[in-house]
Design an enzyme around this catalytic site. Structure first.
Site, PDB file in Angstrom:
ATOM      1  N   GLU A 146       0.840  -1.196   0.000  1.00 53.45           N
ATOM      2  CA  GLU A 146       0.000   0.000   0.000  1.00 53.45           C
ATOM      3  C   GLU A 146       0.870   1.238   0.000  1.00 53.45           C
ATOM      4  O   GLU A 146       1.775   1.365   0.843  1.00 53.45           O
ATOM      5  CB  GLU A 146      -0.898   0.035   1.247  1.00 53.45           C
ATOM      6  CG  GLU A 146      -2.068  -0.896   1.198  1.00 53.45           C
ATOM      7  CD  GLU A 146      -2.977  -0.734   2.424  1.00 53.45           C
ATOM      8  OE1 GLU A 146      -4.127  -1.173   2.342  1.00 53.45           O
ATOM      9  OE2 GLU A 146      -2.523  -0.180   3.442  1.00 53.45           O
ATOM     10  N   CYS A 147       0.612   2.156  -0.898  1.00 51.60           N
ATOM     11  CA  CYS A 147       1.261   3.458  -0.953  1.00 51.60           C
ATOM     12  C   CYS A 147       2.784   3.308  -0.911  1.00 51.60           C
ATOM     13  O   CYS A 147       3.393   2.909  -1.891  1.00 51.60           O
ATOM     14  CB  CYS A 147       0.736   4.367   0.150  1.00 51.60           C
ATOM     15  SG  CYS A 147       0.995   6.133  -0.178  1.00 51.60           S
ATOM     16  N   GLY A 148       3.435   3.578   0.228  1.00 52.01           N
ATOM     17  CA  GLY A 148       4.876   3.421   0.307  1.00 52.01           C
ATOM     18  C   GLY A 148       5.313   1.999  -0.001  1.00 52.01           C
ATOM     19  O   GLY A 148       6.352   1.766  -0.627  1.00 52.01           O
ATOM     20  N   MET A 195       5.182   1.588  -3.775  1.00 51.73           N
ATOM     21  CA  MET A 195       6.348   2.179  -4.426  1.00 51.73           C
ATOM     22  C   MET A 195       7.584   1.297  -4.261  1.00 51.73           C
ATOM     23  O   MET A 195       8.420   1.184  -5.165  1.00 51.73           O
ATOM     24  CB  MET A 195       6.605   3.575  -3.856  1.00 51.73           C
ATOM     25  CG  MET A 195       5.520   4.587  -4.207  1.00 51.73           C
ATOM     26  SD  MET A 195       5.906   6.271  -3.662  1.00 51.73           S
ATOM     27  CE  MET A 195       5.494   6.143  -1.932  1.00 51.73           C
ATOM     28  N   SER A 213      -1.259  -0.722  -4.588  1.00 48.73           N
ATOM     29  CA  SER A 213      -1.851   0.533  -5.050  1.00 48.73           C
ATOM     30  C   SER A 213      -1.522   1.619  -4.043  1.00 48.73           C
ATOM     31  O   SER A 213      -0.988   1.353  -2.967  1.00 48.73           O
ATOM     32  CB  SER A 213      -3.366   0.406  -5.215  1.00 48.73           C
ATOM     33  OG  SER A 213      -4.027   0.564  -3.973  1.00 48.73           O
TER      34      SER A 213
END
Length: 429
Positions: free
Chosen positions: A322-324, A327, A420
């Site tokens: 998720e998010c970080g 990435m 995501s």
């Protein structure tokens, strides 16, 4: 089962400092408390845990089903603890569709509200402000106020006289004090785990609150909570899930983990920053959000973490970021200074902080297949990253904002690896 909500007319009024001070002051007295944070905040709960010594749950009146709110409150207070809830934003501020304000949560749980008012630029007008908040909604009970950032005895006298005219109790008065301000960065407060003198800060806040506030009166204002029972939780990513946990991956909702455990999920933790690999027996790996951009060089050089993640992916272990975490699953990350760092390369994604753009808001997400999740869910998006490139992979979610506007598709899935920018919160209403 009793509780109070520490709220404010707006962000920046000092409610977090007051909440931390109150929690630690109550802990010193031996009062059992259950910390809570209204809304989707990923950072404040860690401060609450540090101040109280207990895990802090999020209570999100927009993103969580009412039954989950009640069930979480019941579970947190079943041992007789008093629920101390910190609001987010202003008392009546909610999502883009106008719902999900702290006031909605106070109404749903039956929490009395104590309003923290920044008085640095107020005197007699405080009565109009507080009176308006107290009368705005019949289902919200403002039990009293704490006057913050008061400049002098004379200033305090004017404020007290104005509030006496509307019969509003004053539970405490805090003076201007630079030592009671927490450092911030782009997503909010600097994380609890990165605050070098956090214990000293909380102890100072507790001493200030204990000396300046009538804590007995505040506890006396606590109201009985609306009762609730257990509720179906979102299914776990796997039955033996390894969760990344350190200052780079700290944005993890405790209610989700509790829901997974209730379904028999065994959870282990590992630290990518300490170059730890996930547990080899895990059938799922979860990389929460956080600040990988601040630790990109260390993550890029974490060989054991990289090898362990690739072994897991090759073995078919389900991996979700998720998010970080999303990435980090990508091929590369460009830091704010333009430095380029190689990430895990498990998803065809390159992200950048060199040109920051804020993405913020509640989301309705619908999985495009059932490989990882089933059924619509609620989520929150908050980041400053931009997508430099995306390769070939399946999209993960169809996304709408809080007002129902179609935002298209988001996230990527390549076989057993997915992610995501959405922080998942609960099953949809």
């Amino acid at each position: 089962m009793k509780g109070i909500m520490i709220a404010a007319p707006s962000s920046g009024s000092g409610k977090t400092t007051v909440t931390l001070g109150l929690m630690r002051a109550l802990k010193r007295r031996g009062v059992s408390i259950a910390p809570g944070k209204a809304g989707p905040d990923y950072i404040d709960p860690a401060f609450h845990t540090a101040a109280s010594g207990k895990p802090c749950l999020n209570y999100d009146p927009w993103a969580m089903r009412p039954r989950l709110l009640l069930a979480n409150a019941a579970a947190a207070t079943e041992d007789g603890s008093v629920l101390i809830m910190e609001a987010m934003m202003g008392l009546y501020d909610g999502a883009a569709d106008g719902t999900g304000a702290p006031a909605d949560l106070a109404s749903a749980l039956g929490l009395a509200v104590i309003l923290v008012v920044d008085c640095a630029r107020l005197s007699h007008s405080v009565a109009a402000l507080v009176g308006g908040y107290a009368r705005h909604r019949d289902t919200v009970h403002v039990a009293g106020v704490i006057l913050n950032r008061v400049g002098s005895d004379r200033h305090e006298g004017m404020l007290r006289d104005a509030l006496a005219a509307i019969a509003m109790p004053v539970f405490g008065v805090l003076r201007q004090d630079a030592a009671l301000k927490l450092p911030e960065r782009h997503l909010g407060l600097v994380q609890a785990g990165e605050h070098g003198s956090l214990e000293a800060f909380i102890d100072n806040a507790a001493t200030s609150v204990a000396s300046a506030c009538d804590i007995d009166a505040m506890l006396g204002a606590a109201t009985p909570l609306t009762r609730g029972e257990g509720v179906e939780a979102a299914r776990p990513v796997g039955q033996r899930t390894a969760v990344a946990r350190d200052v780079a991956f700290a944005f993890c909702y405790e209610h989700l983990l509790a829901g997974w455990r209730a379904q028999g999920c065994e959870i282990t933790f590992f630290s990518p920053l300490a170059d730890e690999a996930p547990h080899p027996d895990a059938d799922a790996i979860y990389l929460p959000g956080g600040y990988p951009e601040l630790h990109a060089e260390r993550l890029a050089s974490a060989a054991a973490f990289r090898i362990g993640m690739h072994k897991a992916a090759s073995a078919g272990t389900r991996i979700f970021g998720e998010c970080g975490g999303y990435m980090t699953l990508g091929e590369g990350l460009v830091a704010a200074d333009g430095g380029k760092y190689e990430m895990l390369g498990l998803l065809p994604l390159v992200t950048s902080f060199a040109e920051r753009k804020r993405h913020l808001g509640y989301r309705h997400v619908t999985p495009l297949d059932d490989a990882f999740f089933r059924g619509p869910m609620t989520a929150h998006e908050f980041h400053y990253a931009t997508i430099v490139s995306e390769g070939t992979a399946e999209p993960l979610f169809a996304v709408r904002d809080a007002a129902g506007v179609d935002l298209g598709r988001a996230g990527l899935r390549r076989r057993n690896v997915a992610g995501s920018f959405m922080h998942l919160i609960d099953l949809s209403q």
